[in-house]
Enzyme design. Structure first.
Site, PDB file in Angstrom:
ATOM      1  N   HIS A 170      11.938 -21.896 -17.575  1.00 24.68           N
ATOM      2  CA  HIS A 170      13.275 -21.767 -18.151  1.00 24.68           C
ATOM      3  C   HIS A 170      14.164 -22.970 -17.862  1.00 24.68           C
ATOM      4  O   HIS A 170      15.164 -23.190 -18.556  1.00 24.68           O
ATOM      5  CB  HIS A 170      13.946 -20.485 -17.642  1.00 24.68           C
ATOM      6  CG  HIS A 170      14.932 -19.886 -18.605  1.00 24.68           C
ATOM      7  ND1 HIS A 170      15.754 -20.644 -19.414  1.00 24.68           N
ATOM      8  CD2 HIS A 170      15.222 -18.587 -18.896  1.00 24.68           C
ATOM      9  CE1 HIS A 170      16.499 -19.855 -20.149  1.00 24.68           C
ATOM     10  NE2 HIS A 170      16.201 -18.600 -19.871  1.00 24.68           N
ATOM     11  N   ASP A 394       6.703 -17.762 -38.367  1.00 23.20           N
ATOM     12  CA  ASP A 394       5.561 -17.465 -39.227  1.00 23.20           C
ATOM     13  C   ASP A 394       4.539 -18.589 -39.111  1.00 23.20           C
ATOM     14  O   ASP A 394       4.756 -19.694 -39.590  1.00 23.20           O
ATOM     15  CB  ASP A 394       6.047 -17.317 -40.680  1.00 23.20           C
ATOM     16  CG  ASP A 394       4.917 -17.023 -41.659  1.00 23.20           C
ATOM     17  OD1 ASP A 394       3.764 -16.884 -41.212  1.00 23.20           O
ATOM     18  OD2 ASP A 394       5.199 -16.942 -42.867  1.00 23.20           O
TER      19      ASP A 394
END
Length: 472
Positions: A170, A394
């Protein structure tokens, strides 16, 4: 409201290949890049897993293609542009983090699971009970310094679908920054030869969120540091419990539940966002369930994006951490006994603190105070990922059934979009609570959802006594 338990309803086998390093597809600069003072916080030195489930799509442009091979090659191409991800973190003076862009690569695991996606049902929502199958925690990779910055696993399913998991360090980026990287990977997966205008090229420029010279802390920043006496503060007993003492569940809020909660508010407050509404509700229910002393101070910290704030000029394509989490504070008894609008008003007021001066003050605090940890005792941190775009990535097989954080971490919850098996679009919120508290939390949440809007004080005139906990 639906609450999912973390018990595994089915058993299946998963075969993992040996982990490999995926390096940039072309030579990249060999240099050292400093992280910003917003990146370089003690509280961001952890790995956050993101999980996505994809159906088999026989009519997709990727018919007959192997998702493992396609995505692995796309990652190598994307790393040419995001080459710092292929490096390793080092520490400089005063523990300052920097990236050695040495091109060592990111970890990649290929896997096959003997299960079909439909069998998983709603367990694809966080917390997924099969994370050990879908993310093989490679020994030695869990560190912050000198370890791979990304761990990626693509798991083929028996039905032709697949599961994509990425675990990010992170300190390198926030969720918006990670989505930028994933969208570039997705473009290459779908056959693009170069990034398009839709996918903006990455921008480093971490210096824009560094501390000023000289640093000047302009806010109190009570969101950092546990300044209370843990011997007398009743909520301190809930911090740092072992895995055997906590339950990792999630709550699904469909349109009916959200409308029901919204109706508990007076008309002037009903135009609040879903995030504000659910944060107020969860903060209140969680506080009651923890059974603090009425005079204990409890907090709620909202992760607020700094992009677009006047004066900051965070460039398009910036993928570093660009957020702060100002804290709303209240006495536990007042929060528990007041109408829901009280918590909502505190949250909306604290969100207005977010400004250029606020986040620069945070950066200055990191330097002056030695990068303190965010407040954990009596604090609940919430992050809205419903509009980040995890659910839209996608790779060529269509959008995921679920895409978002794999679960909660300690006192932090992430909100994500999810369509359950009933076809309801809603928001799923994973939450981590001590086993002795979870049943009270469920009960208080159900009361708010089903309560008569005209009788908002009916169950909060006193803090509840501990209920009998049923076996989970």
């Amino acid at each position: 409201m639906e609450v999912s338990c973390n018990l595994s309803p089915i058993v299946f086998s998963t075969r993992h290949s040996e982990p490999e390093l995926v390096v940039p597809a072309e030579p990249t600069p060999n240099e050292v890049k400093l992280l910003s003072d917003i990146d370089d916080q003690e509280g961001l030195r952890f790995h956050l897993p993101i999980i996505k489930f994809y159906h088999h799509n026989p009519i997709s442009i990727m018919k007959g293609e192997d998702p493992v091979k396609v995505i692995r090659e796309a990652i190598a191409k994307a790393l040419v542009f995001y080459y710092p991800f292929a490096g390793r973190l080092r520490e400089g003076p005063n523990r300052k983090l920097m990236v050695d862009c040495n091109g060592e690569g990111v970890l990649f695991v290929e896997a096959d699971a003997d299960v079909e996606l439909w069998q998983l049902g709603d367990t694809v929502q966080p917390p997924c009970p099969y994370m050990r199958e879908f993310l093989n925690e490679v020994p030695g990779s869990e560190g912050i310094i000198g370890c791979p910055l990304l761990l990626i696993q693509v798991t083929r399913l028996r039905c032709g679908g697949f599961v994509f998991v990425i675990r990010m360090n992170h300190t390198m980026c926030d969720t918006l920054g990670l989505v930028r990287f994933l969208n570039m990977v997705a473009e290459f997966s779908r056959g693009k030869c170069a990034p398009t205008q839709v996918t903006q090229l990455p921008v480093w420029q971490r210096h824009i969120l560094n501390a000023r010279d000289p640093p000047t802390v302009a806010f109190t920043h009570q969101e950092y540091g546990d300044v209370i006496d843990e011997k007398t503060y009743s909520l301190a007993k809930h911090v740092g419990g072992s895995d055997n003492e906590v339950v990792h569940d999630s709550v699904f809020f469909g349109p009916k539940e959200i409308l029901s909660i919204r109706e508990k508010l007076p008309p002037p407050l009903q135009n609040c966002s879903d995030f504000e509404l659910l944060s107020a509700c969860l903060w209140k229910c969680r506080t009651i369930a923890l059974e603090p002393n009425p005079n204990d101070i409890v907090g709620l910290s909202c992760f607020i994006n700094a992009r677009g704030k006047n004066g900051l000029q965070v460039p398009n394509g910036y993928y570093g951490n660009a957020f702060a989490f100002p804290i709303a504070l209240s006495k536990a008894g007042l929060l528990s006994q007041s109408p829901l609008g009280y918590a909502l008003d505190l949250i909306r007021k604290v969100k207005t603190l977010m400004s250029e001066e606020f986040i620069r003050s945070v950066a200055d605090l990191m330097v002056i105070k030695g990068r303190p940890m965010y407040r954990t005792v009596g604090n609940y941190l919430v992050a809205d990922t419903t509009r980040v775009g995890f659910d839209c990535v996608d790779f060529g097989w269509g959008k995921p059934v679920y895409g978002g954080p794999a679960g909660a971490i300690s006192c932090v919850s992430f909100y994500a979009r999810f369509k359950n098996c009933k076809g309801e679009d809603g928001i799923v919120v994973p939450i981590w609570l001590p086993r002795s508290v979870m049943e009270n939390f469920r009960s208080e949440l159900q009361k708010i959802i089903t309560q008569d809007p005209l009788n908002d004080h009916s169950y909060t005139n006193t803090l509840p006594k501990r209920s009998i906990i049923s076996k989970l």
